[in-house]
Design a protein around this motif. Structure first.
Motif, PDB file in Angstrom:
ATOM      1  N   ALA A  43      27.297 -15.240 -58.219  1.00 11.84           N
ATOM      2  CA  ALA A  43      28.286 -15.699 -57.250  1.00 11.84           C
ATOM      3  C   ALA A  43      29.162 -14.553 -56.742  1.00 11.84           C
ATOM      4  O   ALA A  43      29.702 -14.616 -55.627  1.00 11.84           O
ATOM      5  CB  ALA A  43      29.165 -16.784 -57.879  1.00 11.84           C
ATOM      6  N   GLU A  44      29.299 -13.524 -57.540  1.00  5.79           N
ATOM      7  CA  GLU A  44      30.136 -12.380 -57.154  1.00  5.79           C
ATOM      8  C   GLU A  44      29.417 -11.391 -56.246  1.00  5.79           C
ATOM      9  O   GLU A  44      30.045 -10.519 -55.635  1.00  5.79           O
ATOM     10  CB  GLU A  44      30.598 -11.635 -58.411  1.00  5.79           C
ATOM     11  N   VAL A  45      28.102 -11.505 -56.159  1.00  5.08           N
ATOM     12  CA  VAL A  45      27.294 -10.484 -55.493  1.00  5.08           C
ATOM     13  C   VAL A  45      27.601 -10.314 -54.004  1.00  5.08           C
ATOM     14  O   VAL A  45      27.796  -9.183 -53.540  1.00  5.08           O
ATOM     15  CB  VAL A  45      25.793 -10.760 -55.725  1.00  5.08           C
ATOM     16  N   PRO A  46      27.649 -11.392 -53.201  1.00  3.23           N
ATOM     17  CA  PRO A  46      27.869 -11.185 -51.765  1.00  3.23           C
ATOM     18  C   PRO A  46      29.143 -10.406 -51.455  1.00  3.23           C
ATOM     19  O   PRO A  46      29.128  -9.475 -50.641  1.00  3.23           O
ATOM     20  CB  PRO A  46      27.936 -12.616 -51.211  1.00  3.23           C
ATOM     21  N   GLY A  47      30.241 -10.757 -52.129  1.00  4.66           N
ATOM     22  CA  GLY A  47      31.499 -10.067 -51.881  1.00  4.66           C
ATOM     23  C   GLY A  47      31.453  -8.612 -52.286  1.00  4.66           C
ATOM     24  O   GLY A  47      31.950  -7.734 -51.562  1.00  4.66           O
ATOM     25  N   LEU A  48      30.828  -8.329 -53.427  1.00  6.23           N
ATOM     26  CA  LEU A  48      30.749  -6.949 -53.901  1.00  6.23           C
ATOM     27  C   LEU A  48      29.822  -6.107 -53.027  1.00  6.23           C
ATOM     28  O   LEU A  48      30.091  -4.935 -52.771  1.00  6.23           O
ATOM     29  CB  LEU A  48      30.271  -6.924 -55.362  1.00  6.23           C
ATOM     30  N   VAL A  49      28.733  -6.706 -52.564  1.00  6.98           N
ATOM     31  CA  VAL A  49      27.820  -5.980 -51.684  1.00  6.98           C
ATOM     32  C   VAL A  49      28.505  -5.648 -50.363  1.00  6.98           C
ATOM     33  O   VAL A  49      28.386  -4.533 -49.845  1.00  6.98           O
ATOM     34  CB  VAL A  49      26.528  -6.790 -51.447  1.00  6.98           C
ATOM     35  N   SER A  50      29.245  -6.609 -49.821  1.00  7.05           N
ATOM     36  CA  SER A  50      29.973  -6.360 -48.574  1.00  7.05           C
ATOM     37  C   SER A  50      31.040  -5.286 -48.758  1.00  7.05           C
ATOM     38  O   SER A  50      31.270  -4.467 -47.861  1.00  7.05           O
ATOM     39  CB  SER A  50      30.632  -7.649 -48.084  1.00  7.05           C
ATOM     40  N   ARG A  51      31.666  -5.274 -49.927  1.00  7.62           N
ATOM     41  CA  ARG A  51      32.747  -4.319 -50.173  1.00  7.62           C
ATOM     42  C   ARG A  51      32.244  -2.909 -50.464  1.00  7.62           C
ATOM     43  O   ARG A  51      32.759  -1.929 -49.929  1.00  7.62           O
ATOM     44  CB  ARG A  51      33.584  -4.813 -51.349  1.00  7.62           C
ATOM     45  N   PHE A  52      31.207  -2.808 -51.313  1.00  5.06           N
ATOM     46  CA  PHE A  52      30.786  -1.490 -51.797  1.00  5.06           C
ATOM     47  C   PHE A  52      29.514  -0.960 -51.139  1.00  5.06           C
ATOM     48  O   PHE A  52      29.196   0.215 -51.287  1.00  5.06           O
ATOM     49  CB  PHE A  52      30.585  -1.524 -53.315  1.00  5.06           C
ATOM     50  N   ARG A  53      28.770  -1.822 -50.449  1.00  6.84           N
ATOM     51  CA  ARG A  53      27.548  -1.422 -49.752  1.00  6.84           C
ATOM     52  C   ARG A  53      26.603  -0.618 -50.651  1.00  6.84           C
ATOM     53  O   ARG A  53      26.239   0.526 -50.347  1.00  6.84           O
ATOM     54  CB  ARG A  53      27.891  -0.610 -48.496  1.00  6.84           C
ATOM     55  N   PRO A  54      26.186  -1.183 -51.772  1.00  3.15           N
ATOM     56  CA  PRO A  54      25.263  -0.455 -52.647  1.00  3.15           C
ATOM     57  C   PRO A  54      23.904  -0.278 -51.978  1.00  3.15           C
ATOM     58  O   PRO A  54      23.512  -1.059 -51.100  1.00  3.15           O
ATOM     59  CB  PRO A  54      25.152  -1.373 -53.870  1.00  3.15           C
ATOM     60  N   ASP A  55      23.192   0.751 -52.398  1.00  2.00           N
ATOM     61  CA  ASP A  55      21.823   0.961 -51.922  1.00  2.00           C
ATOM     62  C   ASP A  55      20.849   0.096 -52.712  1.00  2.00           C
ATOM     63  O   ASP A  55      19.851  -0.386 -52.176  1.00  2.00           O
ATOM     64  CB  ASP A  55      21.441   2.436 -52.077  1.00  2.00           C
ATOM     65  N   VAL A  56      21.154  -0.075 -54.007  1.00  2.00           N
ATOM     66  CA  VAL A  56      20.268  -0.817 -54.906  1.00  2.00           C
ATOM     67  C   VAL A  56      21.101  -1.749 -55.780  1.00  2.00           C
ATOM     68  O   VAL A  56      22.178  -1.373 -56.251  1.00  2.00           O
ATOM     69  CB  VAL A  56      19.463   0.148 -55.811  1.00  2.00           C
TER      70      VAL A  56
END
Length: 222
Positions: A43-56
């Motif tokens: 559940a935390e993934v979308p927000g963290l991906v939008s915030r930190f823009r990880p490659d993997v």
């Protein structure tokens, strides 16, 4: 995407703190890799991906609230340029792995994988390649056989040559090996692979192969 200018940004997603700590230590020990964030649930993934823009994203498949499949599906369906996802599992015959690969994950790792295997996997998918494990995928596909309608990809419009290329991809052959098998140039094979991915709506080779098995176009024993 994430990380510093020269590093590969990695998001760790696992509900076990000990697992995250181990992965963090492995990733942080490499000069070209950087942990940009951590999550204990999908559940935390979308927000963290939008915030930190990880490659993997190293994504645990089994989590209590939102599992890795739903989190992967959400990323692939809502983001224009989603990060690469490597699902991490305890057992390679986990049904969740097959569904995560079908959802768009680029490959999977076992939690008991050696540090060098984890590092190599991150670098591989970050470079735009796929983690293709033909034997493991065939086993997974065999378990899932005939679970849905099988149309053999008849609606994809693959040419005879593209069909040959897809079958060889499913066997785990590289572009160079496919070129040798079909007596073609490597660049020609790359073009065929690109056409196969486009026609199947697949992000990479792994997803194309999974779709080939899922529709019965390729059989686990084939």
């Amino acid at each position: 995407m994430g990380g510093t200018a020269m590093s590969i940004g990695v998001l760790l997603v696992d509900d076990e703190q000990l697992i995250r700590a181990g992965l963090r230590a492995i990733v942080a020990s490499e000069p070209d890799l950087e942990v940009v964030g951590e999550a204990s649930d999908g559940a935390e993934v979308p927000g963290l991906v939008s915030r930190f823009r990880p490659d993997v994203v190293l994504m645990d498949v089994r989590m209590p609230s939102v599992d890795g499949i739903r989190a992967t599906t959400h990323l692939m369906s809502t983001m224009d340029n989603p990060p690469k996802v490597i699902v991490v599992t305890t057992f390679e015959n986990d049904d969740y792995v097959y569904d995560a690969l079908l959802a768009g994950a680029s490959g999977f790792l076992l939690k008991r994988a050696r540090p060098e295997e984890i590092v190599a996997a991150i670098r591989t998918v970050a470079a735009g390649e796929s983690l293709l494990f033909p034997a493991a995928i065939r086993r997974l596909a065999a378990q899932q056989a005939n679970r849905g309608p099988l149309d053999g990809l008849s609606g994809a419009g693959l040419t005879e040559r593209e069909s040959e290329v897809l079958r060889l991809m499913a066997g785990g052959l590289s572009n160079v090996e496919i070129a040798g098998e079909l007596y073609l140039g490597v660049q020609t094979v790359k073009t065929h692979v690109g056409n196969v991915l486009a026609k199947l709506g697949a992000r990479d080779r792994t997803q194309a192969v999974i779709k080939a098995y899922d529709t019965g176009f390729v059989t686990p024993a084939g």
